[in-house]
Every structure is written in C-alpha cells, then in structure tokens.
Design an enzyme around this catalytic site. Sequence first.
Site, short mmCIF file in Angstrom:
data_model
loop_
_atom_site.label_atom_id
_atom_site.label_comp_id
_atom_site.label_asym_id
_atom_site.label_seq_id
_atom_site.Cartn_x
_atom_site.Cartn_y
_atom_site.Cartn_z
N ASP A 314 0.86 -1.18 0.00
CA ASP A 314 0.00 0.00 0.00
C ASP A 314 0.89 1.23 0.00
OD1 ASP A 314 -2.23 1.65 0.14
OD2 ASP A 314 -2.60 1.30 2.27
N HIS A 315 0.33 2.35 -0.43
CA HIS A 315 1.03 3.63 -0.37
C HIS A 315 0.63 4.34 0.92
CE1 HIS A 315 1.38 3.59 -5.01
NE2 HIS A 315 2.53 3.22 -4.47
N PHE A 489 -5.16 4.54 0.37
CA PHE A 489 -6.21 3.68 -0.17
C PHE A 489 -5.78 2.92 -1.43
CE2 PHE A 489 -8.64 7.69 1.21
CZ PHE A 489 -8.52 7.37 2.56
N HIS A 490 -4.55 2.41 -1.46
CA HIS A 490 -4.05 1.69 -2.63
C HIS A 490 -3.60 0.26 -2.31
CE1 HIS A 490 -2.77 5.83 -4.52
NE2 HIS A 490 -4.08 5.67 -4.51
N PRO A 491 -4.38 -0.54 -1.59
CA PRO A 491 -3.92 -1.91 -1.31
C PRO A 491 -3.89 -2.76 -2.58
CG PRO A 491 -6.19 -1.65 -0.62
CD PRO A 491 -5.72 -0.29 -1.02
#
Length: 554
Positions: A314-315, A489-491
């Site tokens: 994630d980021h 919110f980048h899983p």
Amino acid sequence: MADTETQFDYIIVGAGSAGCLLANRLSADRGNRVLLLEAGKSDNYPWIHIPVGYLYCIGNPRTDWMYNTEADKGLNGRTLRYPRGKALGGCSSINGMIYMRGQARDYDNWAELSGEADWGWERSLNDFKLHEDHYKLDEGADPETGGNSRFSDLHGHGGEWRVEKQRLRWDVLDSFADAAEQAGIEKTDDFNSGDNAGVGYFDVNQRSGWRWNTSKAFLRPAKGRRNLTVWTEAQVEKLTFHTDADGVLRCTGAQVNHKGQVMTVTARRETVLSAGAINSPQILQLSGIGPASLLQSHGIGVLRDAPVGENLQDHLQIRAVYKVAGTRTLNTVAANLLGKAMIGAEYLLKRSGPMSMSPSQLGAFTRSDPSRSHANLEYHVQPLSLDAFGEPLHAFPAMTVSVCNLNPSSRGHVRIRSANFRDAPMISPNYLATEDDRKVAADSLRQVRQVMSQPAMQPYQPEEFKPGPQFQSDEDLAKLAGDIANTIFHPVGTVKMGRADDESAVLDPHLRLKGVAGLRVVDASIMPEITSGNTNSPTLMIAEKAARWILAGE
C-alpha cells in the site's frame, strides 16, 4: 434474466472497477450469459456522484465496507480506517478520481517477473487507450494544448473512461508548483506518458463536474443487454468446486447470499473473482484456498495450500501541515454558513468550485534523494488541513502536503478472522517495517521542508504545524511519520500473479489460479509489485487485458 436463474457462462464476483469493465466486455458477445455480483447496493446514492461526496461515502456503511487495520507497529500502534467501496462501481464510487497509470518501468517489471511480454508497457499502453476518453483529444482540441499526434500516441479518445482537467485552481497551489520547480522538480502537463516525474495538476475521472465511476462508464452502456444479469446486495459466502474425473480441481461457481436468500450459481466456463485486494483473498480463504495452517485454524478444509493474502502493499501518505497567511484555503472559504452556501451555489450553477474538487488537486513525482534512478515519491497537495480524515477543518488557513513512498519494500497480509463470511478480515499492512522505508519517510519530510522554503512560498509565510520543525533526525522523522501518516487507499498484491515456478505467486501470468481450473482473479490483488502512482486506472488496464484473454480462452 430473472433472479431465479442460476446457470451462466461467466460469473463475475464484484462490481468494482475491474468487474464493471469485465461485465461490459464479456457480455458484448450476446452468446455469453454473464452474471455480475455486487455485495453493496446500486450507485444511486447522490453523494457518489458529487466529487466532494467522497467525504460522505468513506466511513458510511451505505458505500464503504468499514474496514480497519490491525494495530500497526510502524504506525506506533495506531489502527487506520481502511475504506473499500461497497456499491456498484466499487472504489471508483468513493475514491479520489485521479487518473494515473504509473511508470512504464512498473509494467516492464511485471513482464519480467511473470515471463509474459503482454504485461510490458508498450502493450499495456494499448489497453489503457482502449477505454480512455481524454479531453485533450476531443473534437476541435487545440493542437498546442495536446491534440496532436504525440498526445494521441499516448492517449485514447472515444472510450468509456472519461478523463478531464480539474475545474478549479488555488493560488497557494500554483505557488507550490512554482516552489517545487525552484527546488528542481520540472513542471509537466501529463503524468501519464510512462515517466510521471514533474509537478502539475492531476487529471481526473469526471464528466462535466460529476464523478465518473465505472458503473456509469461500463454498466450503463450494457444495461439493455438481455444476456447480462446484475445482482446487488449479493455477497459471496464461498466459491464452489468439484474434482474432475481426471483429478483436476475445478471452480464451478459460488454460494451467494442474495438479499438474505442463499443460493448456488453455476459458471459453465469461468468464475472471475474481482472483489478487490481485501475481499478477493478473503473469499478464496473462506473457500479453502489459502495458507493451510490459517484455514485449518478456522476449521476450513484445505483445497489448495497457497500464499493467498500475503504480499499486501500500500502507499502510506505522510501528511505534513503548514499554516499559511494572506491567501484563500478551504479552511477559510468554508468557515461559515455563507461560505458554504456560496460553494453550493457555484456547484449548482457551474459544476465548479470546491464541490467539484478531488481530494487532492496538485501532484508531484520526484526522487527522495539523487541516488534514486526514478521518481519514488508522489505528492498530493491540498488547500486545506484537518487533524484526521472525517474531522472538521482547522480554524486557521493552512495547506496539507502529503507525500508517499511509491515503491515500499514493506509487505503485509490479509487473513480471515473466522469461517464466517460476514466477519471482516484482519488487515495488517506492516507499514514502515524496513529500514529503507523509514529512510524514505525521513527524506521525504525533509524534501517537503525544502520545497516550502523556496521563494515562491514565502509570501504566504508558511509555518510547519505538523510534524513540527523541532524534529530533525532520521529517527525522529521516521517515528513522527508513523504518528501522522495514513493510507492513501491503494492496497494491492494479495493474490499475486507470476511465473509457474514462483512459489509466492498464486496466479499464472494470465491470472488463472494455479492448480485450479475455471477460476481467475482480476483486480488490484494480482499486482506482483505496486504501481508508481494511484491504482484505479491500472486496475482497469488489468481488466481490459484479462477480458481479451478470457474471451480467447487463453
């Protein structure tokens, strides 16, 4: 088709970004009977469509799965809200609307890791362009602003996925772009050429000031197709399997809880899992595909021992806040009822102004230090500040400069909590677990300070509010990053694809589950490594490629 129909050619689990595109492409052949399952409701909730409505969709059970992470050591024991879209359109109904592909090297790396040349940048670029509808290629576009052959080589026109420029500007953001240039980050008018280094305003997935989600883009054109069935409020309890006479394990469909009624639906050709980087591994584990020890601990029979749920990436954005003076920010513009009324009126009359805002307007990509071979940082710059997402805006004028490590080396996992499909899975991102990630975090905060100290920002008298100028050492800054950072919110990565001999890969290069017939996974979970940017549009590219393979039987 009626809700009582239970046999289809293709079943797609999840009507998010990937699922909506797949439903469109697979049902384009009227000989294919397609079922699209969505655990959430329709996307007829008004706040989905107003860009600033993400504030009312995230943390709202009407549109969000309402997940939280486990306590995270790298975040000094904090837990985070972990939004995932739960409605037609999935995360494209609640996300930041930023159109971002990443870097060419991301896809060339996927091709190398998987042994499949089709994942390389040049071929993936064609899949991005297939569904793109870029404003710079609209009829009559001025060649000087991008409507030329160079731009058309990189972008598409006439596809379903609308890309537009943002409909507002802020003086303080324009000045930040100037300051970034003074600090050595060149300005750019296109983050999506394959090299996203530079500073500029993000392009967004909007149409005329409205959010453009994948339900509008891909399901609406397919609405009249009699061979496409869409069920909402249809949550998959588990996938179903049988063993062929030749001993091959085959996915036959899914057991679905549709508005309280449990039924089994059957796929004659393939079941496609497109439930996202959290829900796809959860469904596989509940179905008996995952780490054997985990499944056995919950009394689930092991159909296939596989590293499902591992490799979570994630980021993590580190949110530095600066007080400013002598300029407008959203903190001051929306400080009273009159200001809010004027914002509402502007959107009502013009579809512009703060209600048309994506969460972040200005972006930048650069290196955390000169030794890096490529841009490894992404900035999201906002003309506002608050203590945490969902909290009130600060009472003073301020801006937020969020910066994230694009290529984190930390890896987490997603694991079921029980054998009950209604129980949220355990999400452990394991942020800042490596020395390199902590070093990049400290370096990125120093770089933010460098940009904010440039002449272009001095008229605003910037004052560091968070983390605070008293923190200077690598150790202090890494710890403070854990205190103020949040997911962006980048899983991705939890059902990894790769070569046949890669034991960490769950899927083959064409996204078929290894050792199981009739089952593919098509969503952000398949990424072996996270893209160098926002992940929604890469997910659409993945779905475009997968649809072609599925229809060709490859």
